[in-house]
Design an enzyme around this catalytic site. Structure first.
Site, PDB file in Angstrom:
ATOM      1  CD  GLU A  51      10.136  56.168  35.195  1.00 48.21           C
ATOM      2  OE1 GLU A  51       9.918  55.010  35.590  1.00 48.21           O
ATOM      3  OE2 GLU A  51      10.372  56.443  34.010  1.00 48.21           O
ATOM      4  CG  ASP A  62       6.460  46.936  37.526  1.00 46.44           C
ATOM      5  OD1 ASP A  62       7.217  47.680  36.882  1.00 46.44           O
ATOM      6  OD2 ASP A  62       5.445  47.344  38.124  1.00 46.44           O
TER       7      ASP A  62
END
Length: 265
Positions: A51, A62
């Site tokens: 990724e 995040d």
């Protein structure tokens, strides 16, 4: 849709009776050269799918570790184009390992969807995870991506109820990314006992592999989570190694321990 490297990888793992180990790195953290060195070292460390994060100024999913990585990358001059260039450079020596670009829609929208998809395909990108595009917006990027032969991978979460799940799965391809905890990356630890029934619920509604991410940071956790799913993703724990300034070989050693955990499941 044509078979992608992601589809081929899961078919190969299934034939071997192995679970998938997926590793996340932020493109351009702390700079392109070191980031690329880490990326090139991942397959040898047992990573099945990479990724590759697209740094963005206003992330939502995040936690601080990945936010700071994105900021370091942006401060170093990283752009969407340079992230694509990084993937293309990786492809010169590795034509097999799937690459999933993960990030947010704004940079893609700014570039233009058609241009972005053509460039992503040319750079050897196999899948996209765009966390701020819900299924209601599938015509924006999801459907054009699949038409271009790029998997569009959707997140399911602990709050994705029975009514919502079919919508989430409708146009998903490659695999389903199950977020093990409510909240952000790098936060609470994933608990196998909580995750197992959720993975079973998703698998009852799709033939796609289910990969679990968020809250996995040790080989033991990787093994426990991979054992109840089709594999696991580790991001923040790897990004922390990069943040500490460790060379690619040391980062790869740490990644190999995590991959070993997942593969032993």
């Amino acid at each position: 849709m044509e078979t992608t490297r992601i589809d081929a990888k899961f078919a190969a793992l299934k034939a071997e009776g192995k679970k998938a180990f997926v590793a996340y790195i932020m493109g351009g953290d702390p700079d392109v050269e070191r980031s690329l060195d880490v990326m090139k070292a991942l397959p040898g460390a047992g990573v099945d799918i990479i990724e590759l994060g697209m740094p963005f100024t206003d992330p939502m999913a995040d936690g601080s570790t990945i936010q700071l990585a994105g900021q370091r990358a942006l401060d170093g001059g990283m752009t969407l184009q340079k992230t694509l260039d990084m993937a293309a450079e990786f492809r010169k020596t590795d034509t097999v390992t799937p690459i999933v670009m993960m990030g947010y829609y704004n940079p893609i929208y700014s570039r233009g969807v058609d241009r972005f998809l053509a460039d992503a395909k040319a750079a050897g990108i196999d899948g996209l995870i765009v966390v701020d595009l819900p299924p209601e917006e599938d015509s924006e990027l999801c459907l054009p991506a699949q038409a271009a032969g790029i998997n569009f991978i959707r997140l399911a979460t602990p709050t994705t109820d029975a009514k919502r799940l079919p919508k989430v799965l409708q146009n998903t391809s490659g695999f389903v990314y199950y977020v093990s905890v409510t909240g952000i990356t790098g936060g609470a630890a994933a608990q196998a006992a909580d995750v197992a029934p959720e993975v079973a619920r998703i698998k009852a509604s799709t033939d796609l592999p289910v990969i679990v991410g968020f809250g996995i940071n040790t080989p033991e956790a990787a093994r426990e989570i991979a054992a109840i799913a089709d594999g696991c993703v580790v991001g923040s724990a790897i990004v922390k190694q990069v943040a500490e300034g460790k060379p690619a070989a040391e980062v790869a050693e740490f990644v190999a321990s995590l991959a070993g955990g997942a593969h032993s499941a």
